[in-house]
Design a protein around this motif. Structure first.
Motif, PDB file in Angstrom:
ATOM      1  N   UNK A 217      36.152  22.200   4.894  1.00  0.00           N
ATOM      2  CA  UNK A 217      37.051  22.804   5.872  1.00  0.00           C
ATOM      3  C   UNK A 217      36.965  22.046   7.190  1.00  0.00           C
ATOM      4  N   UNK A 218      38.138  21.845   7.827  1.00  0.00           N
ATOM      5  CA  UNK A 218      38.158  21.146   9.103  1.00  0.00           C
ATOM      6  C   UNK A 218      37.846  22.121  10.231  1.00  0.00           C
ATOM      7  N   UNK A 219      37.796  21.586  11.459  1.00  0.00           N
ATOM      8  CA  UNK A 219      37.425  22.397  12.618  1.00  0.00           C
ATOM      9  C   UNK A 219      38.453  23.484  12.902  1.00  0.00           C
ATOM     10  N   UNK A 220      39.738  23.197  12.638  1.00  0.00           N
ATOM     11  CA  UNK A 220      40.781  24.197  12.878  1.00  0.00           C
ATOM     12  C   UNK A 220      40.617  25.393  11.952  1.00  0.00           C
ATOM     13  N   UNK A 221      40.296  25.127  10.686  1.00  0.00           N
ATOM     14  CA  UNK A 221      40.071  26.214   9.730  1.00  0.00           C
ATOM     15  C   UNK A 221      38.868  27.054  10.141  1.00  0.00           C
ATOM     16  N   UNK A 222      37.800  26.384  10.567  1.00  0.00           N
ATOM     17  CA  UNK A 222      36.610  27.107  11.027  1.00  0.00           C
ATOM     18  C   UNK A 222      36.935  27.979  12.233  1.00  0.00           C
ATOM     19  N   UNK A 223      37.776  27.471  13.139  1.00  0.00           N
ATOM     20  CA  UNK A 223      38.155  28.242  14.324  1.00  0.00           C
ATOM     21  C   UNK A 223      38.946  29.488  13.932  1.00  0.00           C
ATOM     22  N   UNK A 224      39.841  29.341  12.944  1.00  0.00           N
ATOM     23  CA  UNK A 224      40.620  30.487  12.495  1.00  0.00           C
ATOM     24  C   UNK A 224      39.728  31.544  11.838  1.00  0.00           C
ATOM     25  N   UNK A 225      38.791  31.100  11.036  1.00  0.00           N
ATOM     26  CA  UNK A 225      37.874  32.042  10.388  1.00  0.00           C
ATOM     27  C   UNK A 225      37.007  32.746  11.424  1.00  0.00           C
ATOM     28  N   UNK A 226      36.537  32.001  12.420  1.00  0.00           N
ATOM     29  CA  UNK A 226      35.726  32.598  13.478  1.00  0.00           C
ATOM     30  C   UNK A 226      36.532  33.634  14.260  1.00  0.00           C
TER      31      UNK A 226
END
Length: 322
Positions: A217-226
């Motif tokens: 997962x890229x940083x954008x996906x991690x940000x959305x999950x967070x």
């Protein structure tokens, strides 16, 4: 006399209050400093500062009202302080929930992605929507104050006349409480709806990204999950806050059960202190400021212990010479 369980809950409540004041005070100070540096007030800065200030006062009102009911019940009934606390509870309690709802609406219009015309119209007029939303708060105050006066007078009469308590139906009592909290229920429902829609938008966007991107997962996906985790935490704490209020209201029908009231007070304060730390961890500006503050505090502690160690060594040397 209070039992061991009640004393434990009171201790937990005091700790929650201290953490809440520190956390919300930190949010308010950081946003005020940021406004002074940039010489302008951003919408999110105003919302966060207002939310932090209102929560600090809300915590003090909850604790003050709780300690009066536990340790000075006669003063709570006969003194005008009850009236002042009740009116402040209406103003500050609804203001706190209003700021929390405004924050939910702000994030929803900023982050969510829907193609509906109403959403696009609101998204393009974000700076106008929130000021107009103040009108709902004023209307809520106007509708709630007369009911608050009635509730305060009825509660005093209840404490002085036990016959009235037996004659009054519980359904009538709880209906009065529902009318008293109509404004809070409206803001609470609106906040839950916007959070739910935002979670749906983020989940749908995250699914599309996972289908298009292979591998980790890229940083954008991690940000959305967070962000989704933060929203879910906010919803859980918000629901606990209203459960605590409901428990405190139920205490009025059984005033001899202090454990019920203390449990409600402890549950009610979880939201104003817990959500403040969620905001700090979820906001990059607040998180970086907290890390800098912790580093400075660590440096001050090291300096303090260094000075103390030197002074102890000096004392030992002097004693040895003597």
């Amino acid at each position: 006399m209070l039992s061991a369980i009640e004393h434990t809950l009171i201790f937990i409540t005091v700790c929650e209050s201290v953490l809440g004041v520190l956390g919300n005070g930190f949010i308010g100070v950081v946003n005020c400093i940021d406004c002074v540096k940039n010489k302008k007030f951003s919408t999110i800065g105003i919302i966060l500062t207002g939310l932090a200030i209102s929560r600090i006062f809300l915590i003090w009102i909850i604790v003050t009202d709780g300690f009066l009911k536990m340790y000075s019940p006669d003063m709570n009934v006969s003194s005008d302080l009850t009236n002042y606390i009740s009116y402040l509870w209406v103003i500050i309690g609804q203001s706190s929930i209003w700021f929390a709802t405004s924050l939910s609406i702000f994030y929803f219009l900023k982050i969510a992605n829907f193609s509906h015309r109403i959403f696009l119209w609101l998204k393009g007029r974000l700076n106008r929507v929130l000021p107009l939303f103040v009108g709902f708060l004023l209307i809520s105050w106007l509708l709630t104050f007369p009911q608050t006066v009635k509730i305060v007078n009825d509660y005093r009469f209840l404490k002085r006349n036990r016959t009235w308590q037996l004659n009054m139906s519980k359904s009538e009592f709880f209906m009065n409480q529902v009318f008293l909290n109509l404004g809070n229920i409206f803001f609470f429902t609106l906040s839950l709806i916007t959070c739910f829609l935002l979670i749906c938008s983020l989940w749908r966007h995250n699914r599309r990204m996972q289908m298009n991107v292979t591998g980790s997962r890229d940083s954008s996906t991690e940000a959305h999950i967070r962000t989704m985790k933060i929203l879910l935490s906010f919803i859980i704490l918000f629901i606990l806050h209203f459960i605590g209020i409901a428990i405190e209201i139920s205490y009025l029908t059984v005033p001899e059960n202090k454990l019920l009231f203390i449990s409600g007070m402890t549950t009610t304060i979880i939201y104003p202190w817990g959500h403040s730390f969620i905001l700090i961890l979820g906001n990059n500006k607040l998180k970086q400021a907290s890390l800098r503050g912790l580093q400075q505090l660590k440096g001050y502690c090291l300096q303090f212990f260094t000075v103390m160690n030197k002074s102890n060594l000096s004392t030992v040397d002097i004693n040895a010479i003597c």
